[in-house]
Design an enzyme around this catalytic site. Structure first.
Site, mmCIF file in Angstrom:
data_model
loop_
_atom_site.group_PDB
_atom_site.id
_atom_site.type_symbol
_atom_site.label_atom_id
_atom_site.label_comp_id
_atom_site.label_asym_id
_atom_site.label_seq_id
_atom_site.Cartn_x
_atom_site.Cartn_y
_atom_site.Cartn_z
ATOM 1 N N HIS A 152 163.706 -44.468 68.816
ATOM 2 C CA HIS A 152 162.431 -45.012 68.338
ATOM 3 C C HIS A 152 162.601 -46.421 67.784
ATOM 4 C CE1 HIS A 152 158.679 -45.518 66.154
ATOM 5 N NE2 HIS A 152 159.386 -45.740 65.060
ATOM 6 N N HIS A 157 160.583 -50.550 68.227
ATOM 7 C CA HIS A 157 160.459 -51.708 67.339
ATOM 8 C C HIS A 157 161.234 -52.939 67.801
ATOM 9 C CE1 HIS A 157 158.005 -50.135 64.079
ATOM 10 N NE2 HIS A 157 158.654 -48.996 64.183
ATOM 11 N N GLU A 198 152.520 -50.059 64.908
ATOM 12 C CA GLU A 198 153.065 -48.742 65.245
ATOM 13 C C GLU A 198 152.316 -48.094 66.404
ATOM 14 O OE1 GLU A 198 155.625 -47.000 64.531
ATOM 15 O OE2 GLU A 198 156.434 -47.744 62.644
ATOM 16 N N SER A 217 157.742 -45.916 72.310
ATOM 17 C CA SER A 217 158.974 -45.130 72.265
ATOM 18 C C SER A 217 158.745 -43.645 72.501
ATOM 19 C CB SER A 217 159.666 -45.320 70.913
ATOM 20 O OG SER A 217 158.846 -44.853 69.862
#
Length: 285
Positions: A152, A157, A198, A217
């Site tokens: 993730h 990110h 996010e 992700s």
């Protein structure tokens, strides 16, 4: 990769965690977490000797996500991913990613044991520093994790932060977090972060595409996000929307192009404080 509490490496996993009844996984995860906990600024980033099974999980997930990103991720995310050029055959080391990321967007990545306090995570972004776990999800369910893991952090990110525009938005977000004095203002800020960096989506060339790290992700959710209720890109809406981290997001907020993300979200992060919070929520009180 944030939370309102601190997680120690030896924390007992919740009952619904895939690795809760696997002592080998629990021991392995704790060992990797301890490497992050022991690291101190100025030291070389720790090298993790990942197992063949862990490399296999990484390969399985990243191969499929790279395929899905071609059709479902926005152009800026794909540009960042192309520049970072993650391997698909093995789990990369954070020290290698740190070196590449600094050259691309000026961001550093540092290891942590697990979830850290929200203000700590966000505040470090102001210093161009992303805090990342290093352990992987359980091998029995490679396409699912109930908590942030290195897949993730890196695929979501770091691919995003590799793009200079999104790196700057993360830096500005960190500054906004630090300016929040009240918990209420910080919660408003964190919800805006959630519905953008996010789980943000954007209209691009007539299609809805993902840019948020949580969507990018997630093998399952990136294929389902277009089924969510899509609302306009309004800061006051995002800052007051509730969300549930345990399920696919039923409501998402779409920007009308990359420029709106950069301009409107950038202005919000650059200026947000408790006074702004009071003004934006005055009509709701």
């Amino acid at each position: 990769m944030n939370d309102t509490g601190t997680r120690a490496p030896e924390l007992v996993l919740p009952d619904d965690h895939p690795g809760v009844d696997d002592p080998g996984y629990r021991s392995r995860r704790a060992a990797i977490a301890r490497a992050g906990e022991a690291w101190r600024p100025g030291q070389p980033l720790p090298v993790i000797e990942y197992s063949d099974a862990e490399h296999g999980v990484w390969q399985t997930v990243t191969t499929e996500l790279r395929r899905l990103h071609r059709d479902l991720a926005c152009q800026a995310f794909r540009d960042g991913a192309a520049a970072l050029d993650l391997p698909t055959g093995h789990v990369p080391q954070l020290r290698d990613l740190d070196e590449r990321l600094v050259g691309l967007s000026g961001f550093h990545v540092i290891p942590v044991a697990g979830l850290v306090p929200a203000r700590t995570f966000y505040g470090n972004l102001a210093d161009s520093t992303f805090m990342s776990t290093q352990y992987l999800r359980h091998t029995s369910v490679p396409f699912y994790t109930p908590e942030p893991d290195v897949l993730h952090e890196v695929v979501g990110h770091l691919n995003l932060i590799a793009h200079p525009d999104f790196a700057e938005l993360h830096r500005l977000a960190g500054g906004a977090s630090r300016r929040c004095e009240s918990d209420a203002a910080h919660e408003f800020f964190s919800k805006v972060f959630w519905f953008t960096l996010e789980f943000g989506v954007v209209r691009e060339q007539g299609e809805l595409r993902a840019y948020g790290a949580g969507l990018a992700s997630s093998y399952g959710e990136i294929q389902a996000f277009r089924q969510a209720e899509i609302r306009p890109f309004e800061i006051s809406t995002m800052g007051t929307l509730d969300y549930d981290i345990t399920t696919y997001q039923p409501v998402l907020v779409a920007a009308d192009g990359h420029g709106q993300i950069v301009d409107e979200l950038g202005r919000f992060f650059a200026t947000f404080d408790d006074d702004t919070y009071a003004r934006l929520t005055a009509s709701r009180n």
